[in-house]
Design a protein around this motif. Structure first.
Motif, PDB file in Angstrom:
ATOM      1  N   SER A 276      24.600  24.670  34.143  1.00  0.00           N
ATOM      2  CA  SER A 276      24.872  23.942  34.265  1.00  0.00           C
ATOM      3  C   SER A 276      26.119  23.653  35.146  1.00  0.00           C
ATOM      4  CB  SER A 276      24.446  22.571  33.805  1.00  0.00           C
ATOM      5  OG  SER A 276      24.671  21.469  34.863  1.00  0.00           O
ATOM      6  N   ILE A 277      26.541  23.676  36.791  1.00  0.00           N
ATOM      7  CA  ILE A 277      27.713  23.367  37.006  1.00  0.00           C
ATOM      8  C   ILE A 277      28.335  21.966  37.314  1.00  0.00           C
ATOM      9  CG2 ILE A 277      29.480  24.189  38.961  1.00  0.00           C
ATOM     10  CD1 ILE A 277      27.526  26.460  38.601  1.00  0.00           C
ATOM     11  N   ALA A 278      29.330  21.599  36.539  1.00  0.00           N
ATOM     12  CA  ALA A 278      29.657  19.965  37.029  1.00  0.00           C
ATOM     13  C   ALA A 278      30.943  20.498  37.550  1.00  0.00           C
ATOM     14  CB  ALA A 278      31.075  19.531  35.941  1.00  0.00           C
ATOM     15  N   ILE A 279      30.589  19.531  38.834  1.00  0.00           N
ATOM     16  CA  ILE A 279      31.299  19.510  40.036  1.00  0.00           C
ATOM     17  C   ILE A 279      31.680  17.821  40.018  1.00  0.00           C
ATOM     18  CG2 ILE A 279      31.444  19.528  42.203  1.00  0.00           C
ATOM     19  CD1 ILE A 279      28.764  21.803  42.286  1.00  0.00           C
ATOM     20  N   PRO A 280      33.218  17.884  39.606  1.00  0.00           N
ATOM     21  CA  PRO A 280      33.747  16.444  40.306  1.00  0.00           C
ATOM     22  C   PRO A 280      34.461  16.687  41.360  1.00  0.00           C
ATOM     23  CG  PRO A 280      35.589  17.237  38.779  1.00  0.00           C
ATOM     24  CD  PRO A 280      33.856  18.548  38.948  1.00  0.00           C
TER      25      PRO A 280
ATOM     26  N   ILE B 100      30.858  33.272  37.891  1.00  0.00           N
ATOM     27  CA  ILE B 100      29.270  32.976  37.534  1.00  0.00           C
ATOM     28  C   ILE B 100      28.816  33.105  38.847  1.00  0.00           C
ATOM     29  CG2 ILE B 100      27.618  31.424  36.656  1.00  0.00           C
ATOM     30  CD1 ILE B 100      29.460  31.691  34.025  1.00  0.00           C
ATOM     31  N   SER B 101      27.693  33.398  39.731  1.00  0.00           N
ATOM     32  CA  SER B 101      27.365  33.120  40.724  1.00  0.00           C
ATOM     33  C   SER B 101      26.011  32.883  40.556  1.00  0.00           C
ATOM     34  CB  SER B 101      27.681  34.394  41.577  1.00  0.00           C
ATOM     35  OG  SER B 101      28.833  34.702  41.869  1.00  0.00           O
TER      36      SER B 101
ATOM     37  N   LEU C   9      31.658  24.790  33.562  1.00  0.00           N
ATOM     38  CA  LEU C   9      30.189  25.153  32.961  1.00  0.00           C
ATOM     39  C   LEU C   9      29.712  23.610  32.215  1.00  0.00           C
ATOM     40  CD1 LEU C   9      29.718  28.535  31.723  1.00  0.00           C
ATOM     41  CD2 LEU C   9      28.708  27.481  34.051  1.00  0.00           C
ATOM     42  N   ALA C  10      28.509  22.788  32.617  1.00  0.00           N
ATOM     43  CA  ALA C  10      28.445  21.978  31.363  1.00  0.00           C
ATOM     44  C   ALA C  10      27.598  21.958  30.521  1.00  0.00           C
ATOM     45  CB  ALA C  10      28.237  20.828  32.971  1.00  0.00           C
ATOM     46  N   GLU C  11      27.124  21.353  29.286  1.00  0.00           N
ATOM     47  CA  GLU C  11      26.495  21.651  28.020  1.00  0.00           C
ATOM     48  C   GLU C  11      24.920  20.649  29.077  1.00  0.00           C
ATOM     49  OE1 GLU C  11      26.987  23.748  26.048  1.00  0.00           O
ATOM     50  OE2 GLU C  11      29.217  23.635  26.049  1.00  0.00           O
ATOM     51  N   GLY C  12      23.944  21.067  28.208  1.00  0.00           N
ATOM     52  CA  GLY C  12      22.961  20.450  27.726  1.00  0.00           C
ATOM     53  C   GLY C  12      22.379  19.967  29.711  1.00  0.00           C
ATOM     54  N   GLY C  13      22.909  20.859  30.547  1.00  0.00           N
ATOM     55  CA  GLY C  13      22.269  20.527  31.234  1.00  0.00           C
ATOM     56  C   GLY C  13      22.928  19.400  32.425  1.00  0.00           C
ATOM     57  N   ALA C  14      24.238  19.051  32.304  1.00  0.00           N
ATOM     58  CA  ALA C  14      24.985  17.577  32.281  1.00  0.00           C
ATOM     59  C   ALA C  14      25.070  17.862  34.083  1.00  0.00           C
ATOM     60  CB  ALA C  14      25.219  17.274  31.702  1.00  0.00           C
TER      61      ALA C  14
ATOM     62  N   ALA D 249      30.213  30.188  43.392  1.00  0.00           N
ATOM     63  CA  ALA D 249      30.768  30.553  41.856  1.00  0.00           C
ATOM     64  C   ALA D 249      31.672  29.922  41.267  1.00  0.00           C
ATOM     65  CB  ALA D 249      32.269  31.606  42.503  1.00  0.00           C
ATOM     66  N   VAL D 250      31.571  30.029  39.937  1.00  0.00           N
ATOM     67  CA  VAL D 250      32.659  29.201  38.819  1.00  0.00           C
ATOM     68  C   VAL D 250      33.021  30.486  37.846  1.00  0.00           C
ATOM     69  CG1 VAL D 250      30.039  28.751  37.746  1.00  0.00           C
ATOM     70  CG2 VAL D 250      32.461  27.361  37.285  1.00  0.00           C
TER      71      VAL D 250
END
Length: 357
Positions: free
Chosen positions: A329-333, A303-304, A279-284, A313-314
């Protein structure tokens, strides 16, 4: 020596292909799991090894013998089925002993062999009971002991845990793994449960519609699925898969954009595992969407959200709290992503765009 070779083995009924060109060597003492959905050909493959089905094409070799024309009783294999197959009129001792009587093994050795097999599966105090007096887990252990007492060259197990409840499945799974380690017998195990496959197997064969999709260790199959079928079948939850298009190193799908994807321009299916994203902070993050569902797993919160035309899912930490409909917001490197050809489903090498055989 109990190496098993399946040499381009196929099984057909008229125009229907149950197993197509199965070609694999199973090492002596290996624990091999055949994994796939119902109707994929895994049980048919096992039944051909056992001699309960004839192969339409190809050879089945156990040790140094081609066994295609041998009866099941002459192949020196022991089977454990989903249904326990116990004789209700016999007590546990006699059920375990029965294969020795049928095979005319020296009666003087029966008691020692039955007691040893019963001890291995912790049944010594139940030997006088009839199957109707036992729990499902105990009956399955009787079936295991009956296979062990044979001292076969090969164990064949066809979904032996399917009738057990969740807690018994875990304990019996551990017992099967330990038994195979102790007995050092080549074992082929059929299941549709990918958790059983991942925890038991030395190698896994993933099958679909009669065709082998991938062969490898559990780690290899989990980390580098050969195609979208394997990616979508292995893992709990399965890998997230989203269709979209790569343009100059950026993947774009519905509600998702990920830069740094080194794949050729064009339509692709992009995948990543829930535990690799955060999960990313502030919509990043690369996906920002309302929560579709929340699942508290004890050690994590699943979470889905809806993105890329699919549910994504994350895994968040177990203390995470939110409500359905809250935006996350989900961070996907890009380094955690897998890329597949949209048409064929084949895995692409993310660095070169080449298909992986």
């Amino acid at each position: 020596m109990a190496e098993i070779r399946l040499e381009h083995v196929s099984k057909r009924w008229g125009s229907f292909v149950g197993v197509n060109d199965f070609d694999l060597t199973i090492a002596d003492r290996e624990f091999l799991v055949l994994l796939g959905p119902s109707g994929c050909g895994k049980t048919t493959t096992m039944r051909m090894i056992a001699g309960l089905e004839d192969a339409t094409e190809g050879n089945i070799v156990i040790g140094d013998r081609v066994v295609n024309d041998l009866d099941p009783k002459d192949r020196d294999v022991a089977m454990v089925f989903q249904s326990y197959g116990l004789y209700p009129n016999m007590n546990v001792y006699e059920n375990i002993r029965f294969p020795l009587k049928v095979r005319k093994v020296d009666p003087a050795s029966h008691d020692e062999r039955v007691m040893r097999a019963a001890e291995m599966v912790e049944l010594t105090e139940f030997l006088h009971r009839k199957p109707a007096e036992l729990s499902g887990g105990q009956r399955q252990r009787v079936a295991l002991a009956r296979a062990i007492v044979r001292e076969p060259t090969v164990f064949l197990m066809d979904e032996p845990l399917s009738n057990l409840d969740a807690k018994l499945r875990v304990s019996t799974r551990a017992q099967i793994k330990n038994l195979q380690h102790e007995l050092k017998v080549t074992t082929i195990y059929v299941t549709h449960d990918q958790i059983e496959a991942m925890t038991l197997a030395d190698r896994v064969v993933v099958m679909n519609k009669g065709v082998v999709q991938q062969v490898g260790t559990p780690t290899e199959i989990y980390d580098n699925p050969a195609n979208t079928f394997v990616a979508g079948f292995i893992g709990s939850p399965a890998m997230n898969l989203m269709e979209g298009e790569v343009t100059q190193g950026t993947f774009r799908g519905r509600n998702v954009e990920i830069a740094g994807i080194e794949a050729p321009d064009g339509p692709v299916t992009l995948g990543f595992r829930a535990e690799d994203a955060t999960l990313a902070e502030g919509g990043a993050g690369q996906i920002t969407a309302p929560i579709y569902t929340l699942e508290l797993l004890g050690d994590a919160t699943m979470i889905s959200v809806r993105a890329g035309g699919a549910l994504v899912a994350v895994k968040a930490h177990k203390e995470f709290r939110a409500e359905i409909g809250d935006t996350v917001s989900i961070a996907i490197p890009p380094g955690i992503c897998h890329v597949f050809d949209t048409q064929s489903g084949a895995r692409l090498d993310i660095s070169s765009g080449a298909r992986v055989a």
